[in-house]
Design an enzyme around this catalytic site. Structure first.
Site, mmCIF file in Angstrom:
data_model
loop_
_atom_site.group_PDB
_atom_site.id
_atom_site.type_symbol
_atom_site.label_atom_id
_atom_site.label_comp_id
_atom_site.label_asym_id
_atom_site.label_seq_id
_atom_site.Cartn_x
_atom_site.Cartn_y
_atom_site.Cartn_z
ATOM 1 N N HIS A 62 -6.133 -5.995 -2.449
ATOM 2 C CA HIS A 62 -7.048 -6.031 -1.304
ATOM 3 C C HIS A 62 -7.316 -7.447 -0.817
ATOM 4 O O HIS A 62 -8.195 -7.665 0.018
ATOM 5 C CB HIS A 62 -8.363 -5.325 -1.655
ATOM 6 C CG HIS A 62 -8.252 -3.835 -1.651
ATOM 7 N ND1 HIS A 62 -9.288 -3.002 -2.010
ATOM 8 C CD2 HIS A 62 -7.218 -3.019 -1.324
ATOM 9 C CE1 HIS A 62 -8.891 -1.740 -1.906
ATOM 10 N NE2 HIS A 62 -7.646 -1.739 -1.498
ATOM 11 N N SER A 101 7.841 10.811 -1.313
ATOM 12 C CA SER A 101 7.245 11.925 -0.578
ATOM 13 C C SER A 101 6.343 11.455 0.559
ATOM 14 O O SER A 101 6.181 12.151 1.563
ATOM 15 C CB SER A 101 6.468 12.849 -1.523
ATOM 16 O OG SER A 101 5.457 12.143 -2.221
ATOM 17 N N ASP A 151 -3.406 -13.380 -3.040
ATOM 18 C CA ASP A 151 -3.897 -14.302 -4.064
ATOM 19 C C ASP A 151 -5.130 -13.715 -4.734
ATOM 20 O O ASP A 151 -5.487 -12.561 -4.495
ATOM 21 C CB ASP A 151 -4.189 -15.683 -3.455
ATOM 22 C CG ASP A 151 -5.201 -15.620 -2.305
ATOM 23 O OD1 ASP A 151 -5.976 -14.632 -2.224
ATOM 24 O OD2 ASP A 151 -5.223 -16.548 -1.479
ATOM 25 N N GLY A 204 4.109 11.241 -7.983
ATOM 26 C CA GLY A 204 4.938 10.197 -8.563
ATOM 27 C C GLY A 204 5.698 9.436 -7.493
ATOM 28 O O GLY A 204 5.648 9.762 -6.307
ATOM 29 N N ASN A 206 -4.015 8.940 4.872
ATOM 30 C CA ASN A 206 -2.741 8.252 5.083
ATOM 31 C C ASN A 206 -2.462 7.879 6.536
ATOM 32 O O ASN A 206 -1.418 7.285 6.830
ATOM 33 C CB ASN A 206 -1.580 9.115 4.578
ATOM 34 C CG ASN A 206 -1.405 9.054 3.069
ATOM 35 O OD1 ASN A 206 -1.941 8.166 2.418
ATOM 36 N ND2 ASN A 206 -0.679 10.007 2.518
ATOM 37 N N VAL A 259 0.815 10.123 -5.628
ATOM 38 C CA VAL A 259 0.950 11.515 -5.193
ATOM 39 C C VAL A 259 2.345 12.013 -5.572
ATOM 40 O O VAL A 259 3.340 11.556 -5.026
ATOM 41 C CB VAL A 259 0.739 11.639 -3.669
ATOM 42 C CG1 VAL A 259 0.833 13.100 -3.242
ATOM 43 C CG2 VAL A 259 -0.615 11.058 -3.271
ATOM 44 N N ARG A 298 0.825 -1.208 0.000
ATOM 45 C CA ARG A 298 0.000 0.000 0.000
ATOM 46 C C ARG A 298 0.862 1.262 0.000
ATOM 47 O O ARG A 298 0.502 2.272 -0.605
ATOM 48 C CB ARG A 298 -0.915 -0.028 1.232
ATOM 49 C CG ARG A 298 -1.953 1.086 1.262
ATOM 50 C CD ARG A 298 -2.786 1.006 2.518
ATOM 51 N NE ARG A 298 -3.738 2.094 2.602
ATOM 52 C CZ ARG A 298 -4.162 2.648 3.729
ATOM 53 N NH1 ARG A 298 -3.700 2.194 4.897
ATOM 54 N NH2 ARG A 298 -5.030 3.632 3.717
ATOM 55 N N PRO A 309 -7.366 7.433 -5.049
ATOM 56 C CA PRO A 309 -8.773 7.032 -5.123
ATOM 57 C C PRO A 309 -9.322 6.806 -3.721
ATOM 58 O O PRO A 309 -8.648 6.219 -2.879
ATOM 59 C CB PRO A 309 -8.731 5.733 -5.929
ATOM 60 C CG PRO A 309 -7.349 5.216 -5.748
ATOM 61 C CD PRO A 309 -6.456 6.402 -5.566
ATOM 62 N N HIS A 359 0.415 4.539 -2.402
ATOM 63 C CA HIS A 359 0.182 5.885 -1.900
ATOM 64 C C HIS A 359 1.324 6.829 -2.242
ATOM 65 O O HIS A 359 1.116 8.042 -2.340
ATOM 66 C CB HIS A 359 -0.046 5.851 -0.385
ATOM 67 C CG HIS A 359 -1.425 5.426 -0.004
ATOM 68 N ND1 HIS A 359 -2.253 6.182 0.784
ATOM 69 C CD2 HIS A 359 -2.134 4.306 -0.323
ATOM 70 C CE1 HIS A 359 -3.409 5.564 0.951
ATOM 71 N NE2 HIS A 359 -3.346 4.408 0.288
ATOM 72 N N ASP A 360 2.523 6.297 -2.423
ATOM 73 C CA ASP A 360 3.641 7.136 -2.837
ATOM 74 C C ASP A 360 3.505 7.522 -4.309
ATOM 75 O O ASP A 360 3.585 8.698 -4.668
ATOM 76 C CB ASP A 360 4.967 6.409 -2.604
ATOM 77 C CG ASP A 360 6.181 7.295 -2.864
ATOM 78 O OD1 ASP A 360 6.084 8.519 -2.620
ATOM 79 O OD2 ASP A 360 7.216 6.782 -3.299
ATOM 80 N N ASP A 388 8.292 9.137 -5.590
ATOM 81 C CA ASP A 388 9.443 9.960 -5.194
ATOM 82 C C ASP A 388 9.731 9.932 -3.699
ATOM 83 O O ASP A 388 10.511 10.743 -3.202
ATOM 84 C CB ASP A 388 9.232 11.409 -5.644
ATOM 85 C CG ASP A 388 8.108 12.108 -4.883
ATOM 86 O OD1 ASP A 388 7.310 11.409 -4.201
ATOM 87 O OD2 ASP A 388 8.026 13.351 -4.960
#
Length: 326
Positions: A196, A80, A252, A76, A98, A74, A66, A166, A70-71, A78
């Site tokens: 998920h 952040s 899976d 790209g 986050n 946002v 995850r 999203p 999330h990196d 990088d």
């Protein structure tokens, strides 16, 4: 012997080639085995740290997958998302979306070991990409080569995640648009949603499907179990439950069976069964064995890992993943 016109054409071609080469040096490219000369043990160090952490707590594997997502969505890929918030800089980690992220300590531990082995060489953003791949291997036997050479960014803003990630309440159109804005297709979106099959969700992410009335697309028995777990008001108590009740610690394709059976937690997951465009793909990916999904997941992870990367002389190599360099 070349005439004057031929010589001029040749000179122009050479100049264009030199210009292209210089541009490539400036922009750079991701490359599999990027650290083979500068830090040959880089990937093995990250893998050892990740495997040890996931052995101790399988949930960290889901957290590290995850974390890449999330990196990359946002600014790209990088690094952040790794920046710790301060009073003067409420970073991406401060954003409500986050707050439940996990795995920062694993990234920090890998970075510490890398700095002692080959200082100022391996970027934090590459560590995140390696760690996500190694988590997929540990929890699902899924592996793939990671092209590296990312560099770390200089900005991490609390306001950015909700504008780029999203949300769990998104419908299919909103999901497709958000993924498309990152260069990912509807097919990529459905394949990556298979992540998920690991991880957890808080009741605060589910109660919109339980109260004031139960979402009719939920399996009745499954809905009853969620009602017994999740209070209407999660301000004082916010329990968690696995995203995939069948194999919660195995990456899976059981997730797709959950989608078809009305046994997924999030609105964004349920909506995959509500469109012919995605339903047929969900049905295909739910096939017994899961090999087809695993291969496509590996490809989609590679693609996601290249969103908006900084390379060449752009960005830098952060010395501490949670703090910008001085």
């Amino acid at each position: 012997m070349m005439n004057r016109g031929t010589c001029l054409a040749f000179l122009i071609a050479v100049l264009l080639l030199v210009s292209a080469s210089l541009a490539e040096l400036e922009v750079g490219e991701l490359e599999v085995g990027f650290y083979r000369k500068t830090c040959p043990k880089a990937e093995s160090i990250v893998r050892r740290v990740v495997f040890k952490a996931v052995d101790s707590n399988p949930g960290l594997g889901a957290g590290l997958v995850r974390l890449l997502f999330h990196d990359c969505f946002v600014r790209g890929c990088d690094g952040s998302v790794l920046i710790a918030p301060t009073p003067s800089n409420p970073s991406e980690r401060s954003s409500l979306i986050n707050l439940s992220l996990r795995g920062f300590d694993v990234i920090d531990l890998a970075k510490t070991e890398l700095e002692s082995t080959c200082s100022e060489t391996v970027s934090c953003s590459d560590i995140v990409a390696f760690a996500a791949r190694d988590s997929a291997l540990k929890l699902g036997g899924i592996t793939y080569p990671v092209a590296a050479g990312r560099r770390d960014g200089f900005v991490s803003d609390e306001a950015d995640p909700p504008q780029n990630l999203p949300l769990f309440t998104f419908n299919l159109t909103q999901l497709e648009n958000r993924f498309a804005s990152k260069g990912l297709t509807l097919h990529d979106m459905v394949v990556l949603s298979g992540a998920h099959s690991i991880g957890i969700a808080h009741c605060s992410s589910i109660i919109n499907r339980l109260y004031p009335t139960v979402d009719p697309t939920l399996d009745p028995t499954f809905a009853a179990s969620l009602l017994s777990l999740c209070p209407n008001d999660t301000s004082s108590s916010n329990p968690t439950t696995p995203l995939d009740y069948q194999t919660p610690n195995v990456l899976d394709n059981k997730y797709y069976q959950d989608v078809l059976n009305g046994k997924v937690l999030l609105t964004s997951d349920e909506d995959l069964a509500n469109s012919s465009a995605t339903l047929s793909l969900v049905q295909s990916l739910s096939a017994k064995g899961g090999g087809a999904w695993a291969a496509q997941f590996a490809t989609a992870m590679q693609k996601m890992g290249q969103i908006g990367v900084l390379t060449g002389t752009n960005g830098n190599i952060r010395l501490n993943c949670s703090i910008f360099n001085d």
